[in-house]
Design an enzyme around this catalytic site. Structure first.
Site, PDB file in Angstrom:
ATOM      1  N   CYS A   1       0.794  -1.213   0.000  1.00 18.58           N
ATOM      2  CA  CYS A   1       0.000   0.000   0.000  1.00 18.58           C
ATOM      3  C   CYS A   1       0.836   1.278   0.000  1.00 18.58           C
ATOM      4  CB  CYS A   1      -0.955   0.017   1.180  1.00 18.58           C
ATOM      5  SG  CYS A   1      -0.267  -0.450   2.760  1.00 18.58           S
TER       6      CYS A   1
ATOM      7  N   ARG B   1       6.682  -2.189  -3.649  1.00 24.74           N
ATOM      8  CA  ARG B   1       6.201  -2.585  -2.330  1.00 24.74           C
ATOM      9  C   ARG B   1       5.106  -3.646  -2.416  1.00 24.74           C
ATOM     10  NH1 ARG B   1       6.825   2.136   1.550  1.00 24.74           N
ATOM     11  NH2 ARG B   1       5.101   1.159   2.604  1.00 24.74           N
TER      12      ARG B   1
ATOM     13  N   TRP C   1      -3.159  -2.707  -1.163  1.00 25.67           N
ATOM     14  CA  TRP C   1      -2.913  -4.129  -0.888  1.00 25.67           C
ATOM     15  C   TRP C   1      -4.095  -4.560  -0.024  1.00 25.67           C
ATOM     16  CZ3 TRP C   1      -1.961  -7.426   3.312  1.00 25.67           C
ATOM     17  CH2 TRP C   1      -1.401  -8.676   2.980  1.00 25.67           C
TER      18      TRP C   1
ATOM     19  N   ASN D   1      -3.775   3.901   4.090  1.00 25.46           N
ATOM     20  CA  ASN D   1      -2.962   2.697   4.317  1.00 25.46           C
ATOM     21  C   ASN D   1      -3.223   2.225   5.733  1.00 25.46           C
ATOM     22  OD1 ASN D   1      -1.799   3.027   1.847  1.00 25.46           O
ATOM     23  ND2 ASN D   1       0.148   3.818   2.619  1.00 25.46           N
ATOM     24  N   GLY D   2      -3.409   0.929   5.894  1.00 25.21           N
ATOM     25  CA  GLY D   2      -3.598   0.402   7.245  1.00 25.21           C
ATOM     26  C   GLY D   2      -4.946  -0.268   7.394  1.00 25.21           C
TER      27      GLY D   2
ATOM     28  N   GLU E   1      15.268 -19.742   4.970  1.00 24.33           N
ATOM     29  CA  GLU E   1      15.296 -18.636   4.015  1.00 24.33           C
ATOM     30  C   GLU E   1      15.206 -19.150   2.575  1.00 24.33           C
ATOM     31  OE1 GLU E   1      14.742 -15.683   4.180  1.00 24.33           O
ATOM     32  OE2 GLU E   1      15.619 -14.774   2.397  1.00 24.33           O
TER      33      GLU E   1
ATOM     34  N   LYS F   1      12.236 -18.228  -0.054  1.00 24.63           N
ATOM     35  CA  LYS F   1      12.484 -17.649  -1.389  1.00 24.63           C
ATOM     36  C   LYS F   1      11.762 -18.449  -2.463  1.00 24.63           C
ATOM     37  CE  LYS F   1      13.613 -14.656  -0.374  1.00 24.63           C
ATOM     38  NZ  LYS F   1      13.792 -13.858   0.643  1.00 24.63           N
TER      39      LYS F   1
ATOM     40  N   GLU G   1       8.085 -17.779  -2.297  1.00 27.10           N
ATOM     41  CA  GLU G   1       7.729 -16.411  -2.693  1.00 27.10           C
ATOM     42  C   GLU G   1       7.834 -16.206  -4.204  1.00 27.10           C
ATOM     43  OE1 GLU G   1       9.127 -13.376   0.827  1.00 27.10           O
ATOM     44  OE2 GLU G   1      10.707 -14.313  -0.324  1.00 27.10           O
TER      45      GLU G   1
ATOM     46  N   HIS H   1      11.464 -37.020  12.957  1.00 27.92           N
ATOM     47  CA  HIS H   1      10.400 -37.037  13.972  1.00 27.92           C
ATOM     48  C   HIS H   1       9.023 -36.772  13.370  1.00 27.92           C
ATOM     49  CE1 HIS H   1      13.189 -37.498  17.278  1.00 27.92           C
ATOM     50  NE2 HIS H   1      13.943 -36.552  16.762  1.00 27.92           N
TER      51      HIS H   1
ATOM     52  N   LYS I   1       6.205  -5.703  -0.252  1.00 30.78           N
ATOM     53  CA  LYS I   1       7.596  -5.527   0.139  1.00 30.78           C
ATOM     54  C   LYS I   1       7.696  -5.084   1.592  1.00 30.78           C
ATOM     55  CE  LYS I   1      11.989  -5.171  -0.538  1.00 30.78           C
ATOM     56  NZ  LYS I   1      12.679  -6.459  -0.558  1.00 30.78           N
TER      57      LYS I   1
HETATM   58  N1  GLU Z   1      -7.582  -1.603   4.656  1.00 29.46           N
HETATM   59  C1  GLU Z   1      -7.642  -0.870   3.428  1.00 29.46           C
HETATM   60  C2  GLU Z   1      -8.280  -1.672   2.323  1.00 29.46           C
HETATM   61  O1  GLU Z   1      -8.355  -2.871   2.336  1.00 29.46           O
HETATM   62  C3  GLU Z   1      -6.295  -0.328   3.007  1.00 29.46           C
HETATM   63  C4  GLU Z   1      -5.360  -1.396   2.564  1.00 29.46           C
HETATM   64  C5  GLU Z   1      -4.012  -0.821   2.224  1.00 29.46           C
HETATM   65  O2  GLU Z   1      -3.306  -0.415   3.175  1.00 29.46           O
HETATM   66  O3  GLU Z   1      -3.664  -0.781   1.028  1.00 29.46           O
HETATM   67  O4  GLU Z   1      -8.747  -1.113   1.382  1.00 29.46           O
END
Ligand code: GLU
Length: 612
Positions: free
Chosen positions: A2, A27, A73, A99-100, A485, A489, A492, A508, A607
């Site tokens: 985001c 990101r 995101w 964001n959040g 790791e 990778k 991912e 085990h 990211k």
């Molecule tokens: N929680 C928000 C959404 O799902 C923001 C997500 C984000 O940080 O991109 O739209």
């Protein structure tokens, strides 16, 4: 994860915002959008997918010199155009990017719906647009900033948020709580972003907001105040040079470029810090006297994902070399288990971006309980670096590929430097310290030599790993961290199912899964545990599975029992992860290529993981 970009000035906002969003692409995100103020209308464009899709949809002549943009995101609600940001209030006069996560969005949404608000998305974010609108309408004389402030007072959770109002062209209101925001100073224009990288083409002078700051931005500058009232002034900082490094050069992907940058990134991390003549190392950001070091009772290294794996190596080095009891903990688990924190314990918080929400939360938990936390961070000025106040920058330079490579080796190297400096006080004599320091300093060049040609066996390993059912990774001690790791990778970048185990633990339980179609990658350096690991390899082979061994060059035993052999340079066992991880990075890269994956931007990943 985001991103937010905002612009107020004389230029058309859309191209500036699109350029900033492109710089945040690394990101990780799933949709993008922007809104600009065009005279008597908020112009909104959103698209699922990459910023290129958004750019193609934005009219080339879109006017408006105030705007906000976002890469989303998804946390709440599917990846759809309706859920992409910005979100508008019901009057279409207020636009919000966020964001959040708004944790109490459900009761807020229910209340708003009871009051007749019709929602147009499934997101948690949309409640913010409506709340701001209600406060704005209720007391329009109080103005936009007061409306945002009142709305945010009702909200629990994390946010970096930016808001524009059709009634106030030339103004952005932004606020932060747990999700980074930075304001950039221009000449007659002002920028906003969630990451200074988005601004580096336009300005190098930035101001980082702190949690619970709210800022009023116009073309001539900004005014910051605290959410609970009162002005505050934050220093303008000048962005360091490394953010200018961009592009893939001659490499086909950022990931490959970053793998090959490790000789330089490791040299940058070690430079000026290791003092072999005195058998020690110095880390300017630690400010610990020998007496302080002697008094440390325990070290806990906190991290997530790759940084947790680096932390496992760091903890092993601290215990093995400095004789400080040490462990690594997954930050998201640590922060919520009401941990015991002692004042003479030490904590490292490891994070490439310095914005990892789970790790930042763990830092705060340690601090609340009176503990000392040092950051081991790549991004200068990031939230974890600033919250810790002390620590070490790993100096790997910008890492653009979502899957971390050079940041991992720099994190490990930085903690090996710390271990050497602590060890010289607690356990090592000058000669042993000198030998370890000299060997550390030789690593960048030896990594460079190893990387000049793709190792024999790599493509055989790729073939096995991409055609099997899933892949096991095994190792012991620090090589278990490398196995973890390597498996991460491959998951991912190539989406190949993998699991990593301490080698002896496999018998085990997981051994039940082995057959001819489960290749096993074994990290087996020529150290005191080698023969034990060779026994594990025999157990694997007895079940018909093929073995890919990452072993020490010159070891003549391991090649006798492995199907595919990839030799790496000989080193002190604690330093060996800096070599043994290299073939695993290349394995993931080549497997991703073979399976036609989106190497630099793997699906679903971000990211910098700024949500819990
Ligand atoms: N929680 C928000 C959404 O799902 C923001 C997500 C984000 O940080 O991109 O739209």
């Amino acid at each position: 994860m985001c991103g937010i970009v905002g612009y107020v000035g004389e230029r058309r906002a859309a191209p500036v915002i699109l350029d900033g969003l492109r710089r945040l692409e690394y990101r990780g995100y799933d949709s993008a959008g922007l809104a600009v103020i065009d005279q008597d209308e908020l112009r909104l464009v959103r698209r699922v997918g990459f910023v290129a899709a958004l750019a193609a949809a934005v009219p080339a002549d879109l006017p408006g010199s105030t705007g906000i943009g976002h890469t989303r995101w998804a946390t709440h609600g599917g990846v759809t155009e309706d859920n992409a940001h910005p979100h508008l209030d019901s009057t279409n006069r207020i636009a919000v990017v966020h964001n959040g996560i708004i944790e109490n969005h459900m009761p807020l949404r229910a209340r708003l719906q009871d009051e007749g608000v019709v929602f147009r998305s499934e997101t948690d974010t949309e409640v913010l647009a409506h709340l701001i609108s209600i406060f704005y309408k209720a007391d329009s004389t109080a103005g936009p900033e007061a409306a945002v402030r009142q709305a945010l007072e009702l909200v629990q959770g994390t946010y970096g948020v930016a808001v524009i109002f059709l009634d106030h062209p030339g103004l952005i209101i932004a606020a932060r709580n747990g999700s980074p925001l930075v304001v950039g100073k221009g000449n007659g224009e002002t920028f906003l972003a969630s990451d200074p990288h988005a601004l580096s083409a336009h300005t190098r002078e930035v101001v980082y907001l702190e949690d619970r700051d709210i800022v009023r931005i116009d073309a001539s500058g900004w005014t910051i105040s605290r959410m609970d009232g009162g002005g505050v002034s934050r220093a303008v900082e000048v962005l360091g040079e490394e953010w200018q490094d961009e592009g893939r050069g001659d490499y086909s992907h950022h990931m490959l470029k970053e793998i090959h940058e490790q000789p330089e990134s490791l040299a940058r991390c070690l430079r000026g810090r290791v003092v072999p003549d005195q058998g020690t190392a110095r880390l300017g950001g630690f400010e610990l006297s020998p007496r302080d070091i002697a008094a440390i009772r325990h070290l806990t290294v906190l991290g997530c994902g790759t940084s947790f794996h680096a932390g496992l190596v760091g903890a092993a080095a601290m215990e093995g070399l400095a004789r400080i009891p040490a462990s690594a903990e997954i930050a998201s688990e640590y922060r919520y288990r009401n941990p015991v924190v002692a004042a003479d314990d030490l904590y490292f918080a490891v994070s490439q971006s310095g914005e990892t929400a789970d790790t930042l939360g763990a830092v705060r938990e340690v601090q609340v309980k009176g503990g000392r936390v040092f950051g081991v961070v790549n991004v200068v000025g990031s939230s974890i670096a600033r919250t810790c106040g002390r620590g070490v920058y790993v100096h790997s330079g910008p890492e653009i590929a979502v899957a971390s490579t050079k940041a991992f080796t720099s994190q490990v190297a930085a903690m090996l430097v710390a271990a050497l400096s602590f060890a010289r006080t607690r356990a090592l004599g000058p000669h042993e310290g000198k030998a370890f320091g000299e060997e550390l300093l030789s690593v960048p060049e030896r990594v460079g030599e190893w990387l000049t040609a793709e190792p024999p066996g790599l493509m055989d390993a790729v073939e096995l790993c991409t055609s099997g059912k899933f892949v096991f990774f095994l190792g012991r001690g620090v090589s278990h961290a490398v196995a973890l790791e390597g498996a991460l990778k491959l998951k991912e970048v190539a989406y190949v199912p993998c699991m990593a185990y301490p080698a002896a633990e496999m018998k085990h339980g997981p051994i039940a899964l082995l057959d001819k179609r489960t290749p096993v990658v074994v990290v087996v350096p020529d150290d005191v545990m080698r023969d034990k690991t060779l026994s594990t390899i025999q157990e694997v082979r007895a079940r018909g599975a093929q073995v890919i061994a990452i072993h020490t060059v010159g070891d003549d035993q391991t090649p006798k029992v492995a199907d595919v052999c990839i030799p790496v340079p000989r080193s002190n066992p604690l330093i060996s992860p800096l070599f043994s991880v290299l073939p695993l990075q290349l394995l993931a890269y080549r497997a991703g290529l073979a399976l036609a994956r989106d190497i630099d931007r793997p699906r679903n990943l971000a990211k910098s993981v700024t949500v819990e």
